[in-house]
Design an enzyme around this catalytic site. Structure first.
Site, PDB file in Angstrom:
ATOM      1  N   TYR A 144       0.587  -1.563   0.033  1.00  0.00           N
ATOM      2  CA  TYR A 144      -0.100   0.425  -0.214  1.00  0.00           C
ATOM      3  C   TYR A 144       1.169   0.935  -0.155  1.00  0.00           C
ATOM      4  O   TYR A 144       1.921   1.023   0.718  1.00  0.00           O
ATOM      5  CB  TYR A 144      -0.881  -0.265   1.106  1.00  0.00           C
ATOM      6  CG  TYR A 144      -2.131   0.723   1.381  1.00  0.00           C
ATOM      7  CD1 TYR A 144      -2.853   1.136  -0.009  1.00  0.00           C
ATOM      8  CD2 TYR A 144      -1.987   1.729   2.053  1.00  0.00           C
ATOM      9  CE1 TYR A 144      -4.135   1.966  -0.475  1.00  0.00           C
ATOM     10  CE2 TYR A 144      -3.133   3.093   1.882  1.00  0.00           C
ATOM     11  CZ  TYR A 144      -4.402   2.813   1.065  1.00  0.00           C
ATOM     12  OH  TYR A 144      -5.148   3.521   0.937  1.00  0.00           O
ATOM     13  N   HIS A 182       4.000  -6.571  11.287  1.00  0.00           N
ATOM     14  CA  HIS A 182       3.662  -6.282   9.268  1.00  0.00           C
ATOM     15  C   HIS A 182       4.938  -6.512   8.972  1.00  0.00           C
ATOM     16  O   HIS A 182       4.720  -6.761   7.331  1.00  0.00           O
ATOM     17  CB  HIS A 182       2.757  -5.163   9.260  1.00  0.00           C
ATOM     18  CG  HIS A 182       2.873  -5.219   8.004  1.00  0.00           C
ATOM     19  ND1 HIS A 182       0.679  -6.651   7.765  1.00  0.00           N
ATOM     20  CD2 HIS A 182       2.394  -4.580   7.075  1.00  0.00           C
ATOM     21  CE1 HIS A 182       0.829  -6.294   6.137  1.00  0.00           C
ATOM     22  NE2 HIS A 182       1.827  -5.081   5.722  1.00  0.00           N
ATOM     23  N   ASP A 197       0.911  -9.153  13.828  1.00  0.00           N
ATOM     24  CA  ASP A 197       0.483  -8.394  12.918  1.00  0.00           C
ATOM     25  C   ASP A 197      -1.276  -7.856  13.000  1.00  0.00           C
ATOM     26  O   ASP A 197      -2.101  -8.420  12.989  1.00  0.00           O
ATOM     27  CB  ASP A 197       0.666  -9.054  11.263  1.00  0.00           C
ATOM     28  CG  ASP A 197       0.692  -7.823   9.957  1.00  0.00           C
ATOM     29  OD1 ASP A 197      -0.157  -7.176  10.268  1.00  0.00           O
ATOM     30  OD2 ASP A 197       0.419  -8.560   8.720  1.00  0.00           O
ATOM     31  N   SER A 253       1.339  -8.002   1.626  1.00  0.00           N
ATOM     32  CA  SER A 253       0.043  -6.653   2.102  1.00  0.00           C
ATOM     33  C   SER A 253      -0.964  -7.091   1.286  1.00  0.00           C
ATOM     34  O   SER A 253      -1.447  -7.430   0.615  1.00  0.00           O
ATOM     35  CB  SER A 253       0.815  -5.364   2.985  1.00  0.00           C
ATOM     36  OG  SER A 253       0.231  -4.820   3.043  1.00  0.00           O
ATOM     37  N   GLN A 254      -0.295  -4.751   0.722  1.00  0.00           N
ATOM     38  CA  GLN A 254      -2.180  -5.259  -0.734  1.00  0.00           C
ATOM     39  C   GLN A 254      -1.617  -6.021  -2.462  1.00  0.00           C
ATOM     40  O   GLN A 254      -2.297  -6.379  -2.041  1.00  0.00           O
ATOM     41  CB  GLN A 254      -1.656  -3.688  -1.225  1.00  0.00           C
ATOM     42  CG  GLN A 254      -2.701  -3.042  -1.733  1.00  0.00           C
ATOM     43  CD  GLN A 254      -2.480  -1.537  -2.768  1.00  0.00           C
ATOM     44  OE1 GLN A 254      -2.658  -0.851  -2.384  1.00  0.00           O
ATOM     45  NE2 GLN A 254      -0.852  -1.404  -3.482  1.00  0.00           N
TER      46      GLN A 254
END
Length: 330
Positions: free
Chosen positions: A92, A304, A275, A188-189
């Site tokens: 992101y 994360h 996370d 992640s994203q």
């Protein structure tokens, strides 16, 4: 950081019901058909620089609604025969940054396509160069997760997921790429985007490397953690109090759990138990619904960042096993 979600033993069996929109398949079939009505028209612009062992080009191709999507295409310079290709999706707010930041897979013998995420990277340390030409017809919280949230047809990630599928299609026809050996990867994203691609185009990839993926079991993520990009949704609903069910109805078209149930390529997930940005239960919800062969790497004391460089090393080994039959891979 502390352990804040479910115990690991419970996570391994956590398979919540999927509240899937009735028109899910129809919506995505029509969306991809509309995108494919535009010529893919991939183009490469070679880049000069100090990297003697790889060839670097800026790549552009037609994504959602024919919008031109940019990225890097990097491959070993003196390679023989068509190469497997890794298509990489970004976290992101990141853009594709600089080509020298993406040399791990080319060094392992892969061509690599790094896709810009439209509209992102404008103020980050990893700049992006692909705008999002589509405006929003609704109010939104700054960021991307509430952009166009009033309807699935307008939602930002409809455009991103289509771009990501088209990136795989572009990689398959680029010079020097073996279209039968394409791996998708992201964290992640980027992991959430990769999960969507695995569900939307399972026949096009031989494997998916999905690290601490976001955009899965989105509603739960907003309810158990108050950090990360999901807070944009929370802030939106803080003032749009009457729209809660409507909002999650829209987000149902983009939830990774539903794509996981349609994905058949082998997948390697990773999850970190501390996370709070992509809570473990949201990752396991997608993993446990994943229809294809799968494994998951658990990092008990990480947030994360997940497995960081150690996870990347494992991913490289897995990719080599998939693409080259490397017996040294796990």
């Amino acid at each position: 950081m502390t352990l804040f979600d479910m115990p690991l033993a419970d996570l391994r069996g956590f398979m919540p019901p999927r509240a899937e929109p009735e028109r899910f398949d129809e919506f995505w079939q029509q969306t991809l058909e509309q995108a494919r009505a535009h010529p893919l028209d991939p183009e490469l612009t070679p880049q000069s620089g100090p990297l003697d062992l790889v060839d670097v080009a800026e790549v552009r191709f037609s994504g959602y609604d024919g919008h031109r999507i940019g990225g890097w295409f990097i491959k070993p310079r003196h390679s023989a025969g068509p190469l497997p290709c890794v298509v990489r999706y970004l976290g992101y707010s990141m853009g594709r940054g600089h080509a020298h930041e993406w040399l791990a897979y080319p060094a392992a013998g892969f061509a690599t396509l790094v896709m810009d995420t439209r509209g992102q990277g404008g103020g980050s340390g990893a700049p992006g160069y692909t705008p999002d030409p589509e405006g929003s017809r609704s109010t939104e919280v700054p960021g991307f997760l509430t952009r166009g949230l009033s309807a699935p047809e307008d939602y930002y990630y409809r455009r991103v997921y289509v771009d990501a599928v088209r990136a795989v299609e572009a990689a398959a026809v680029l010079p020097g790429v073996d279209a039968t050996r394409i791996v998708i990867a992201g964290g992640s994203q980027g992991g959430g985007i990769g999960l969507a691609v695995a569900g939307l185009a399972p026949e096009m990839v031989i494997g998916a490397l999905l690290d601490v993926p976001s955009l899965a079991y989105i509603r739960r993520g907003t309810e158990i953690s108050n950090v990360g990009s999901r807070m944009e949704i929370v802030e939106y609903l803080r003032t749009h109090r009457r729209d809660v069910e409507e909002v999650f109805g829209v987000l149902g078209y983009f939830d990774g759990m539903h794509f996981a149930a349609r994905a058949t390529a082998p997948a390697w997930f990773s999850v970190a138990l501390m996370d709070q940005i992509c809570p473990p239960s949201t990752v396991f919800a997608a993993y446990n619904h994943y229809a294809g062969p799968k494994e998951i790497r658990v990092w008990p004391y990480n947030g994360h960042e997940g497995g960081g460089g150690e996870q990347e090393a494992e991913n490289l080994a897995v990719a080599r096993r998939l693409a080259f039959g490397d017996p040294a891979a796990p």
